[in-house]
Design a protein around this motif. Sequence first.
Motif, PDB file in Angstrom:
ATOM      1  N   GLN A   1     -17.250  -3.129  25.365  1.00 46.89           N
ATOM      2  CA  GLN A   1     -18.560  -3.445  24.823  1.00 46.89           C
ATOM      3  C   GLN A   1     -18.797  -2.737  23.383  1.00 46.89           C
ATOM      4  O   GLN A   1     -19.513  -3.526  22.524  1.00 46.89           O
ATOM      5  CB  GLN A   1     -19.697  -3.519  25.836  1.00 46.89           C
ATOM      6  N   ALA A   2     -18.705  -1.569  23.405  1.00 47.42           N
ATOM      7  CA  ALA A   2     -19.067  -0.754  22.157  1.00 47.42           C
ATOM      8  C   ALA A   2     -18.223  -1.192  21.056  1.00 47.42           C
ATOM      9  O   ALA A   2     -18.554  -1.584  19.755  1.00 47.42           O
ATOM     10  CB  ALA A   2     -18.837   0.673  22.390  1.00 47.42           C
ATOM     11  N   ILE A   3     -16.870  -1.578  21.105  1.00 50.82           N
ATOM     12  CA  ILE A   3     -16.196  -1.929  20.122  1.00 50.82           C
ATOM     13  C   ILE A   3     -16.657  -3.452  19.706  1.00 50.82           C
ATOM     14  O   ILE A   3     -16.497  -3.611  18.693  1.00 50.82           O
ATOM     15  CB  ILE A   3     -14.647  -2.101  20.500  1.00 50.82           C
TER      16      ILE A   3
ATOM     17  N   MET B   1      -6.462   1.854  38.946  1.00 47.25           N
ATOM     18  CA  MET B   1      -7.686   2.435  38.156  1.00 47.25           C
ATOM     19  C   MET B   1      -8.923   2.382  39.196  1.00 47.25           C
ATOM     20  O   MET B   1      -9.328   1.668  39.647  1.00 47.25           O
ATOM     21  CB  MET B   1      -7.911   1.349  37.013  1.00 47.25           C
ATOM     22  N   GLU B   2      -9.441   3.574  38.751  1.00 47.17           N
ATOM     23  CA  GLU B   2     -10.678   3.841  39.793  1.00 47.17           C
ATOM     24  C   GLU B   2     -11.958   3.197  39.313  1.00 47.17           C
ATOM     25  O   GLU B   2     -12.032   2.744  38.054  1.00 47.17           O
ATOM     26  CB  GLU B   2     -10.982   5.415  39.707  1.00 47.17           C
ATOM     27  N   LEU B   3     -12.914   2.902  39.932  1.00 44.27           N
ATOM     28  CA  LEU B   3     -14.117   2.234  39.564  1.00 44.27           C
ATOM     29  C   LEU B   3     -14.905   2.911  38.402  1.00 44.27           C
ATOM     30  O   LEU B   3     -15.338   2.194  37.468  1.00 44.27           O
ATOM     31  CB  LEU B   3     -14.906   2.273  40.795  1.00 44.27           C
ATOM     32  N   SER B   4     -14.854   3.954  38.430  1.00 46.79           N
ATOM     33  CA  SER B   4     -15.481   4.867  37.174  1.00 46.79           C
ATOM     34  C   SER B   4     -14.544   4.862  35.858  1.00 46.79           C
ATOM     35  O   SER B   4     -15.047   4.612  34.885  1.00 46.79           O
ATOM     36  CB  SER B   4     -15.648   6.156  37.335  1.00 46.79           C
ATOM     37  N   GLU B   5     -13.453   4.766  35.982  1.00 45.10           N
ATOM     38  CA  GLU B   5     -12.528   4.218  34.805  1.00 45.10           C
ATOM     39  C   GLU B   5     -12.707   2.796  34.481  1.00 45.10           C
ATOM     40  O   GLU B   5     -12.556   2.491  33.214  1.00 45.10           O
ATOM     41  CB  GLU B   5     -10.913   4.495  35.255  1.00 45.10           C
ATOM     42  N   ARG B   6     -12.702   1.906  35.186  1.00 45.92           N
ATOM     43  CA  ARG B   6     -12.884   0.645  34.821  1.00 45.92           C
ATOM     44  C   ARG B   6     -14.280   0.337  34.268  1.00 45.92           C
ATOM     45  O   ARG B   6     -14.365  -0.470  33.369  1.00 45.92           O
ATOM     46  CB  ARG B   6     -12.916  -0.397  36.440  1.00 45.92           C
ATOM     47  N   ILE B   7     -15.284   1.159  34.667  1.00 42.52           N
ATOM     48  CA  ILE B   7     -16.685   0.913  34.174  1.00 42.52           C
ATOM     49  C   ILE B   7     -16.584   1.487  32.744  1.00 42.52           C
ATOM     50  O   ILE B   7     -17.090   1.137  31.719  1.00 42.52           O
ATOM     51  CB  ILE B   7     -17.697   1.586  35.029  1.00 42.52           C
ATOM     52  N   ARG B   8     -15.944   2.816  32.575  1.00 42.96           N
ATOM     53  CA  ARG B   8     -15.757   3.207  31.296  1.00 42.96           C
ATOM     54  C   ARG B   8     -15.239   2.132  30.376  1.00 42.96           C
ATOM     55  O   ARG B   8     -15.760   2.024  29.033  1.00 42.96           O
ATOM     56  CB  ARG B   8     -14.970   4.677  31.357  1.00 42.96           C
ATOM     57  N   ALA B   9     -14.071   1.672  30.956  1.00 43.40           N
ATOM     58  CA  ALA B   9     -13.366   0.547  30.009  1.00 43.40           C
ATOM     59  C   ALA B   9     -14.394  -0.567  29.509  1.00 43.40           C
ATOM     60  O   ALA B   9     -14.051  -0.883  28.418  1.00 43.40           O
ATOM     61  CB  ALA B   9     -12.239   0.010  30.769  1.00 43.40           C
TER      62      ALA B   9
END
Length: 176
Positions: free
Chosen positions: A14-16, A1-9
Amino acid sequence: MELSERIRAIVDRQAINDQMTRYIQAVDRCDLALLKSVFHADGVVDFGVFAGNAWEFCEQNIPFIKENLVMGWHRFTNVGLELEGDRAKAESYMLGNAAVRLPDGSLINCPDNMRYLDVWEKRAGIWRIYSRDLVLDWNASWAFSQRSDGEFEQYQLQGRRDESDPVYQLDLIRPL
């Protein structure tokens, strides 16, 4: 998983989590608008005592709480969450407690432990519950007593089950 995907996750998780907190605040403060804001309008719930549209559940649940529970609080914990793009599945544990007025006017304390089984969907950038099922793991009851003597007399702030609760003064509770 790319860094940007991990940050999005991380951001999505957190939003949930923030929405789960709003759900608990809404139930404990009897805030219908806040409770509805956590669900998609076409969402569904199955709580055993109610199975159907989520917003109809909200409209039934808040008046029921106001009429039948003298006090109530909930907390959620142990969240297992699997993200799948703009959908997520979650299991969260919920420990609740309520003081219920019986037909004879007496009060009983009713603690319970339940689990929410959720399907979340992100639409227009906002995570909301699409589907929520309630699993009851245990419950109990005993005579209710609320102490207000001794050192308990010194507490200046008392929780309220509406928008007069002190947390609203901090502007911490608001729907997305």
